[in-house]
Each structure stands twice: as C-alpha cells, then as structure tokens.
Design an enzyme around this catalytic site. Structure first.
Site, PDB file in Angstrom:
ATOM      1  N   GLU A 121      44.212  17.353  15.807  1.00 50.83           N
ATOM      2  CA  GLU A 121      44.448  18.534  14.964  1.00 50.83           C
ATOM      3  C   GLU A 121      43.858  18.394  13.560  1.00 50.83           C
ATOM      4  O   GLU A 121      44.519  17.883  12.649  1.00 50.83           O
ATOM      5  CB  GLU A 121      45.958  18.811  14.856  1.00 50.83           C
ATOM      6  CG  GLU A 121      46.252  20.060  14.029  1.00 50.83           C
ATOM      7  CD  GLU A 121      47.726  20.404  13.905  1.00 50.83           C
ATOM      8  OE1 GLU A 121      48.580  19.605  14.352  1.00 50.83           O
ATOM      9  OE2 GLU A 121      48.033  21.443  13.333  1.00 50.83           O
TER      10      GLU A 121
ATOM     11  N   LYS B 272      43.064  20.912  18.555  1.00 50.50           N
ATOM     12  CA  LYS B 272      43.975  21.897  17.946  1.00 50.50           C
ATOM     13  C   LYS B 272      43.444  22.276  16.565  1.00 50.50           C
ATOM     14  O   LYS B 272      43.799  21.649  15.557  1.00 50.50           O
ATOM     15  CB  LYS B 272      45.385  21.299  17.853  1.00 50.50           C
ATOM     16  CG  LYS B 272      46.391  22.216  17.160  1.00 50.50           C
ATOM     17  CD  LYS B 272      47.825  21.784  17.391  1.00 50.50           C
ATOM     18  CE  LYS B 272      48.780  22.610  16.565  1.00 50.50           C
ATOM     19  NZ  LYS B 272      50.181  22.417  16.935  1.00 50.50           N
TER      20      LYS B 272
HETATM   21  P1  13P Z   1      52.181  26.166  12.909  1.00 49.46           P
HETATM   22  O1  13P Z   1      51.790  27.001  14.098  1.00 49.46           O
HETATM   23  O2  13P Z   1      53.488  26.591  12.316  1.00 49.46           O
HETATM   24  O3  13P Z   1      51.076  26.027  11.932  1.00 49.46           O
HETATM   25  O4  13P Z   1      52.482  24.722  13.466  1.00 49.46           O
HETATM   26  C1  13P Z   1      51.619  24.159  14.353  1.00 49.46           C
HETATM   27  C2  13P Z   1      51.578  22.710  14.127  1.00 49.46           C
HETATM   28  O5  13P Z   1      51.918  21.950  14.995  1.00 49.46           O
HETATM   29  C3  13P Z   1      51.099  22.206  12.842  1.00 49.46           C
HETATM   30  O6  13P Z   1      50.891  20.828  12.917  1.00 49.46           O
END
Ligand code: 13P
Length: 366
Positions: free
Chosen positions: A184, A226
């Site tokens: 991510e 992500k």
């Molecule tokens: P949000 O969708 O609230 O941004 O959270 C996703 C997430 O896992 C952030 O690390």
C-alpha cells in the site's frame, strides 16, 4: 525438498491472492491502530478502551451476509489477539464466515530523518518472527502502508526510495511466511495540487515500488497492490468529474502496474462512501475489458463510517449498524462489477436468508 516447499508456497500465495479479488468481492480494512481507532471513537464520544474496540469489531465480523461482498478483512494486532463473545478468536470467526483473515504489520509512518515533513514507515525489525506468529494465528495476508504527501518539493526522491524499499522488503518476508502482501503506497489527498500532479506523483511512486519489488524478488502473481485513486487535492479549486478521475486513475495504473499482479484494490483515503463507489464503478464500466488485473476495493472509512455513526457505542444499535455496513459493502461489490447505480444505492432491502440471520443474531428480537 526446499524447491518443492517453495513451489507449494507460491501456488498457495497465488490462489489466495486471486481469491481476494474474485467474484466482485473486495477487502474490508478494520485495522485502525489504537490511536486511529480512538480518534474515530472520540468523534462519537465512544469509550476509548480495548473492550470498546472489541465490541465494534465483533459487530462488523458478525454482520450477516458480509462475505457476499467481502473476501478478506484486515485486522489490527490488538484484534487478532482478541476473542468474540463466544470465545472464538477473531481470525477463526472470520474463516467460519467465509472471510480470509489479514493483518496490518507495519508499525506506522514516522518522521523521516533529514526529510522535514516526510514520513517513512517502520516495522521491518523482527518482522519475520511476527509474520510467523500471525500465520499461526490464521492470517493469510498482510498489509503495509507507506504515505506520501504532495507539497512543495515533496514527495522527494529519497522518501519514495526509502518507502519503496521497505515495502519490497516487507513483501518478500510475507511471501516467505506464506502470506500474500498487500502493498500500500498511499499518495495523500490533502493539498491544493491538481489531478495531473497527483497522477504524476502516483506514477512515479508506483514505478519505484515495482522496481524495488522486482529487485527483492517478490512474485507479482502472489501479491495485491493497494493504491490511492488519482484525485485532485482536497482544496484544489478544480475538481474533475467522476469519468475524468476514472480515466486518470486507470491510465496511471496501466502505465505502471505489471499485468502479472492479480488485483488492484483501492484505499478510500477518507472519500465519502458513495463517491468511492461511484468512482470505482466508473473505472470498471469504462475499462473492464481492457484491464489486466481485477480493479476492486480495500476500503476502511468508506465502508465503515455509516455503521460507526449509527452504533456510536450503543449495543442496542448493533443491528441497524450492521445493515448499514452490509449495504455499503454490497454497493462496493456492485462497483467492482461495474453494476453500481442509483437503484443499487437506494436498495436497502436484505435477502430472506439475511433476515433469518439477523433474527438469529438478535435472539429473535428486532
Ligand atoms: P481508508 O479506506 O479509510 O483510507 O482505509 C484503508 C486503509 O487500510 C488505509 O491503510
């Protein structure tokens, strides 16, 4: 023997990764750290205790029919060590409901030395042992988040390189432990930058991340990306249309994400739930036949917010809160399939089987 073990491991990773984005489903992030969870609870004057966190996560996991839309849920360390009311550990409870358990394993984004205003995510030290423990507790995938703020001269080359390297090291360790890494890199929405700037920064970040993943020998078939959607900054005067956001986001991903990756799941980053659904849907409607990967969701706030507001610590509100959660997850599944529209959004009906489940959950009391 070692070769054989690695082959089995690789196949398992690929199967899990594909399952995480199959059948229109996506991930649910309920992995807020203690500090973040407390901040969200404070807004509704909910007690900021481990027990309140547990009750809220139990509400979510017990939502009837959740697995129709949610393939996997990302837990936080506190939660994976907690139990449901019936003494079942959370990871076991998820598996029993047809949802793959995942775990957030980074230790947070910290100020980066010599890079004022920028952050580097920590957590590599001791990660191999922590991953082994999580795997034994039932986790089948893991998440690590890096953050990039757009500002004057940021994100810098040094910040992007450091975070991309850490993401790749984390991903390699995950695959060694048999866990699918959810990689991510988040470019934040805060700021007055344009859509084009977000696109340029996101592409630069993703290209660097995939270069590092390659150099750390991460198997792309056994991971999930992500990313953020490509959006104009929150305070930018020009806010592009849903279709323009879809075009910018998919274009950026097509230029930077290899086709071997089975799934791309967006974070919501604080976008309102409906807007996140509308944007994801537009991407799938406009590009579905041209996408080499599944384009799905891994939302936290965009799925949870209505439910948290309804519950706000009141156990008498569990059922309406679960219905709101179920509804948002259902809308996001529709968006992944390119089938979301105003009718789906307005349809708060639940199936007969779900109604039966709700009654069972409520002990027959509505
Ligand atoms: P949000 O969708 O609230 O941004 O959270 C996703 C997430 O896992 C952030 O690390």
């Amino acid at each position: 023997m070692e070769m054989e073990r690695r082959k089995v491991n690789t196949q398992t990773l690929e199967t899990t990764a594909r399952l995480m984005v199959a059948n229109g489903k996506g991930l649910l992030a309920i992995d807020e750290s203690t500090g973040t969870c407390n901040k969200r609870f404070a807004k509704w004057a909910i007690p900021q205790t481990a027990e309140a966190h547990r009750l809220y996560r139990e509400l979510i996991v017990n939502t009837p029919g959740l697995s129709e839309s949610i393939s996997g849920a990302i837990l936080y360390d506190e939660t994976i060590r907690q139990e449901m009311d019936d003494r079942t550990p959370f990871a076991t409870a998820l598996v029993a409901r047809g949802i793959i358990p995942g775990i957030k394993v980074d230790l947070g984004a910290k100020e980066m030395a010599a890079f004022p205003g920028e952050k580097v995510t920590e957590g590599l030290d001791g990660l191999r042992a922590r991953l082994t423990e999580y795997e034994q507790m039932g986790a089948r995938f893991a998440k690590w988040r890096a953050v990039f703020a757009i500002g004057d001269g940021t994100p810098s080359h040094g910040c992007i390189e450091a975070n991309a390297h850490a993401l790749a090291r984390y991903a390699g360790l995950c695959q060694e432990a048999g866990l699918v890494p959810v990689v991510e890199p988040e470019v934040l929405m805060e700021g007055d930058h344009t859509l084009d700037v977000c696109s340029e920064v996101t592409e630069r970040v993703l290209r660097t991340v995939f270069r590092e993943l390659y150099s750390q020998r991460v198997k792309l078939e056994g991971m999930i990306l992500k990313p953020n959607m490509v959006l104009p900054g929150l305070t930018c005067l020009q806010q592009e249309s849903v279709d323009q956001v879809a075009d910018a986001t998919v274009g950026c991903l097509l230029r930077s994400v290899p086709a071997a990756v089975p799934g791309v799941v967006f974070l919501s980053g604080g976008q309102p739930g409906e807007l996140a659904s509308v944007r994801l849907n537009a991407m799938n409607v406009r590009y579905r036949s041209r996408l080499p990967w599944e384009l799905s969701f891994s939302f936290g706030r965009a799925i949870q917010e209505p439910a948290l507001e309804i519950w706000h610590g009141n156990q008498a509100k569990v059922i309406p809160a679960q219905k709101a959660l179920y509804h948002r997850a259902k809308c996001d599944r529709a968006a992944h399939r390119g089938e979301y529209n105003a009718t789906v959004e307005a349809d708060h009906e639940i199936s007969v089987q779900d109604e039966v489940n709700y009654l069972a959950c409520a002990g027959g009391v509505r």
